[in-house]
Scaffold this active site. Structure first.
Site, PDB file in Angstrom:
ATOM      1  N   GLU A 337       0.843  -1.185   0.000  1.00 38.59           N
ATOM      2  CA  GLU A 337       0.000   0.000   0.000  1.00 38.59           C
ATOM      3  C   GLU A 337       0.884   1.243   0.000  1.00 38.59           C
ATOM      4  O   GLU A 337       1.688   1.438   0.915  1.00 38.59           O
ATOM      5  CB  GLU A 337      -0.920   0.016   1.218  1.00 38.59           C
ATOM      6  CG  GLU A 337      -1.996   1.074   1.170  1.00 38.59           C
ATOM      7  CD  GLU A 337      -3.071   0.807   0.131  1.00 38.59           C
ATOM      8  OE1 GLU A 337      -3.824   1.745  -0.183  1.00 38.59           O
ATOM      9  OE2 GLU A 337      -3.156  -0.333  -0.380  1.00 38.59           O
ATOM     10  N   ASP A 520      -7.131   3.059   2.742  1.00 35.43           N
ATOM     11  CA  ASP A 520      -6.782   1.794   3.380  1.00 35.43           C
ATOM     12  C   ASP A 520      -7.989   0.866   3.463  1.00 35.43           C
ATOM     13  O   ASP A 520      -7.876  -0.341   3.242  1.00 35.43           O
ATOM     14  CB  ASP A 520      -6.213   2.053   4.778  1.00 35.43           C
ATOM     15  CG  ASP A 520      -5.014   2.987   4.735  1.00 35.43           C
ATOM     16  OD1 ASP A 520      -4.070   2.695   3.987  1.00 35.43           O
ATOM     17  OD2 ASP A 520      -5.031   4.012   5.445  1.00 35.43           O
TER      18      ASP A 520
END
Length: 544
Positions: A337, A520
Site C-alpha cells: 500500500e 486503506d
C-alpha cells in the site's frame, strides 16, 4: 365502537406504511418492515426499485458483490502504526496565529509557515497529502502554541486532554461509535478525535471486522493504539512500546473557505514527527513473526515514512525490505500500500526494487502520477491532475506499470494486480490468469468508500452523489474505446494485451464524517473479496 376505532386506526396506519414504501424507497427496509409487522397485517409489501442513479448503482453493487470461492484465513499486516489525532485544520492554524498566504508544497516541513503553505496548497485542490515535520522542537512548539491560544486546548501528545489552566478536559465516551475517542473543549474551539492510524493498522483493523479472519499487526504500538485496536488484531509483544506515535490529521470540509482558498472536496492534510515508523523499526519483528503466524496474505505499508530519513538509511532499509519479502514462502501474495510522497529518488527506487517483489499494489491518483513522473512513465509531463483524473490517462499508467514492472515471461516479477482509487471512481487492473472475483472486489472497494465516509452500514442514496465522468476513453496511448456510464451496470470491463481492467464509479458522500483511512479501507475491502489463482489456491491453503 372501540373495535371499529381500532380497525380504522390500523387501516390508516397500514395505508401510511404503504405510502412510505412507495414514496420513500430509500428508507431503511428493516425499519419499515418492523413497523408493518407490529401492526400484524401480514407480509410487508416489497418497496419499488430505487429510482435515483445513486440508488440504482448501489443496488447493482449489492447484486455483484459475492464472496470469492476461496477466502483468506490469516492476514499479516505491517509495518506502520500510530494514533491519528483528527481535528479541524483551519481552526488549528488559526490557533497558531497563522493567516492564509501563498500556498505551495513542501517536501518536508521545517516550520509552522511551511505547514500553513502546504496545508492551503492542498486544501485549495481538495487533495490529500502527508508530510514529515523535520524538527522535533518546532513540532512541539506548534503543539504548545496551540495550547496557549485563548480558550483553546490540545491533547496532541498526551494520553488525556489538559486545558490551558491545567485542568483535565471533559471526555465523552458516547460518540463516536467507530473506535475513536472524542476529546472536546468546553469552549468548542476544537474537537479532537483519537483513531487507529497508520496504513498497516488501518488495514488490519478493517480486516479484523470479519470475525472469521485472524489478523497479525506489527508496528510501533503504544498503549493508546493498543486500546483502540479490535480484539481480533493480534500484536506480538515485540511490537509494543511505551509511547504512542501521534499523527496530526488536519481535516477540511467540501466548500470550507479560508481566505482566498475554498476546498472543492472534503479531505485531509497529515503531518508528524514520527521516527519509529520512519525508520521502519518493526520490519524485522514483522518478518520474524510470519513463520509462526503462517499467513496466507501479507500486506506491507509505510515506505513513504522513510522520506524523513537519510539517503543512506533509505537505501539500506529498501534492500532489507526486498530481502525480507524474498524470504516469504512462494505462493503467498504480498500487497504493498503506497501513500503520499515527494521524494522522486525514493519512489523510483521503490518502483525498480520493491515492485517486482510484491504481488499487488494499492494507490491513489496523486501517488500514481508521482510514480509515473519519478520513473518516466506515461503522461509524466503533467504537473498535476486538472480536476478529476482522466480515466484514459490513469488506465495508460496502470498498463505501463504492469507491462514494464509486472510479471512477464522475460522478467522476474510477481506484480500482477493494482487497485487504483480516486474520489469519484476506482480501477482494478490485473494480469490475466492470476486473480479471480475482481468485479466483486472493485465494487466492494467502491461501496465501502461511501459507507465509511458517511459512517453508515449501507449506502444511503440520499447522502451520496454520483460524480464520475458520464463518458470516458479507456486509453490515449492506443486506440481506446469510448464508454458511457450506466448506473445500472456500474462495473465496466476492458482488456489490453493480457491485462484486464475493472472500472466502477464511486458514490461520493455529500457530508463526510471522516476522510482519513478511506484508501486503506478500500484496499482492504478489495483484497478481502479477491481470490488469488495459481500455486497458492492449488495447494489448498486458502479457506473454502
Amino acid at each position: 365502537m372501540a373495535l371499529w376505532r381500532g380497525s380504522a386506526c390500523a387501516g390508516f396506519l397500514a395505508l401510511a406504511v404503504g405510502c412510505l414504501f412507495l414514496l420513500e424507497p430509500e428508507l431503511p427496509g428493516s425499519a419499515l418492515r418492523s413497523l408493518w409487522s407490529s401492526l400484524r397485517l401480514g407480509p410487508a409489501p416489497v418497496p419499488p426499485g430505487p429510482v435515483s442513479p445513486e440508488g440504482r448503482l448501489a443496488a447493482a453493487w449489492d447484486a455483484l458483490i459475492v464472496q470469492p470461492a476461496r477466502r483468506w484465513r490469516r492476514v499479516a499486516v505491517g509495518v506502520n502504526a500510530c494514533v491519528d489525532v483528527v481535528l479541524s485544520g483551519v481552526k488549528l492554524l488559526q490557533a497558531l496565529g497563522l493567516s492564509p498566504g501563498n500556498g505551495r508544497d513542501h517536501a518536508i516541513l521545517h516550520s509552522k509557515n511551511d505547514l500553513e503553505e502546504a496545508f492551503v496548497h492542498f486544501m485549495g485542490k481538495g487533495a490529500a497529502a502527508e508530510r514529515f515535520f523535520s524538527d522535533k522542537e518546532s513540532f512541539h512548539d506548534i503543539v504548545h502554541a496551540a495550547s496557549e491560544f485563548p480558550d483553546a486546548q490540545v491533547c496532541l501528545l498526551h494520553q488525556r486532554c489538559i486545558d490551558i489552566v491545567g485542568k483535565e478536559a471533559p471526555f465523552s465516551s458516547t460518540w463516536p461509535q467507530d473506535g475513536g475517542d472524542r476529546w472536546k473543549s468546553s469552549s468548542t474551539v476544537f474537537s479532537f478525535l483519537h483513531y487507529v492510524g497508520g496504513n498497516a493498522a488501518l488495514i488490519g483493523q478493517k480486516f479484523a471486522a470479519n470475525s472469521d479472519l485472524k489478523v497479525l499487526l506489527c508496528g510501533p504500538v503504544g498503549p493508546k493504539l493498543h486500546e483502540l485496536l479490535d480484539d481480533n488484531v493480534f500484536v506480538p509483544p515485540e511490537s509494543l512500546q511505551e509511547v504512542d506515535e501521534f499523527h496530526l490529521i488536519l481535516e477540511y470540509q467540501a466548500g470550507e473557505e479560508w481566505g482566498p482558498y475554498k476546498a472543492p472536496h472534503a479531505n485531509r492534510f497529515i503531518f508528524s514527527h514520527d521516527l519509529s515508523n520512519g525508520a521502519m523499526s518493526m520490519l524485522e519483528v514483522f518478518v520474524s513473526s510470519l513463520e509462526e503466524f503462517q499467513p496466507d496474505l501479507v500486506v506491507l505499508s509505510g515506505l513513504h515514512m522513510m522520506e524523513g530519513q537519510s539517503k543512506e538509511l533509505q537505501r539500506k532499509r529498501l534492500l532489507e525490505l526486498v530481502t525480507s519479502i524474498s524470504d516469504i514462502p512462494a505462493g503467498i501474495p504480498v500487497h504493498l500500500e503506497l501513500a503520499s510522497m515527494t521524494d522522486r529518488e525514493l519512489m523510483s527506487s521503490i518502483v525498480h526494487q520493491v515492485f517486482p517483489a510484491v504481488t499487488s499494489l494499492g494507490l491513489n491518483e496523486q501517488e500514481l502520477l508521482f510514480l509515473s513522473q519519478s520513473a518516466s512513465g506515461p503522461h509524466s509531463s503533467l504537473s498535476s491532475w486538472d480536476g478529476v483524473p482522466d480515466v484514459g490517462m490513469v488506465s495508460d499508467i496502470l498498463f505501463w506499470i504492469l507491462k514494464e514492472h509486472g510479471m512477464s515471461k522475460s522478467r522476474a516479477s510477481d506484480l500482477t494486480r493494482i487497485h487504483f482509487h480516486t474520489l469519484v471512481y476506482h480501477i482494478l487492473a490485473t494480469v490475466d490468469g492470476h486473480w479471480a472475483n475482481q468485479l466483486a472486489a472493485v465494487a466492494a472497494g467502491a461501496r465501502v468508500a461511501g459507507t465509511q465516509a458517511c459512517a453508515t452500514e449501507s449506502i444511503d442514496a440520499s447522502r451520496v452523489s454520483l460524480k464520475a465522468p458520464h463518458e470516458f476513453m479507456t486509453s490515449y496511448s492506443e486506440a481506446g474505446s469510448r464508454v458511457v456510464l450506466n448506473p445500472s451496470t456500474p462495473v465496466v470491463e476492458w482488456r489490453r494485451e493480457g491485462i484486464s481492467f475493472h472500472f466502477t464509479a464511486v458514490l461520493v458522500c455529500k457530508e463526510p464524517i471522516r476522510t482519513v483511512g478511506l484508501g486503506d479501507a478500500i484496499s482492504a475491502e478489495g483484497l478481502f473479496y479477491s481470490e488469488v489463482m495459481g500455486s497458492l489456491s492449488e495447494r489448498g491453503e486458502l479457506a473454502n
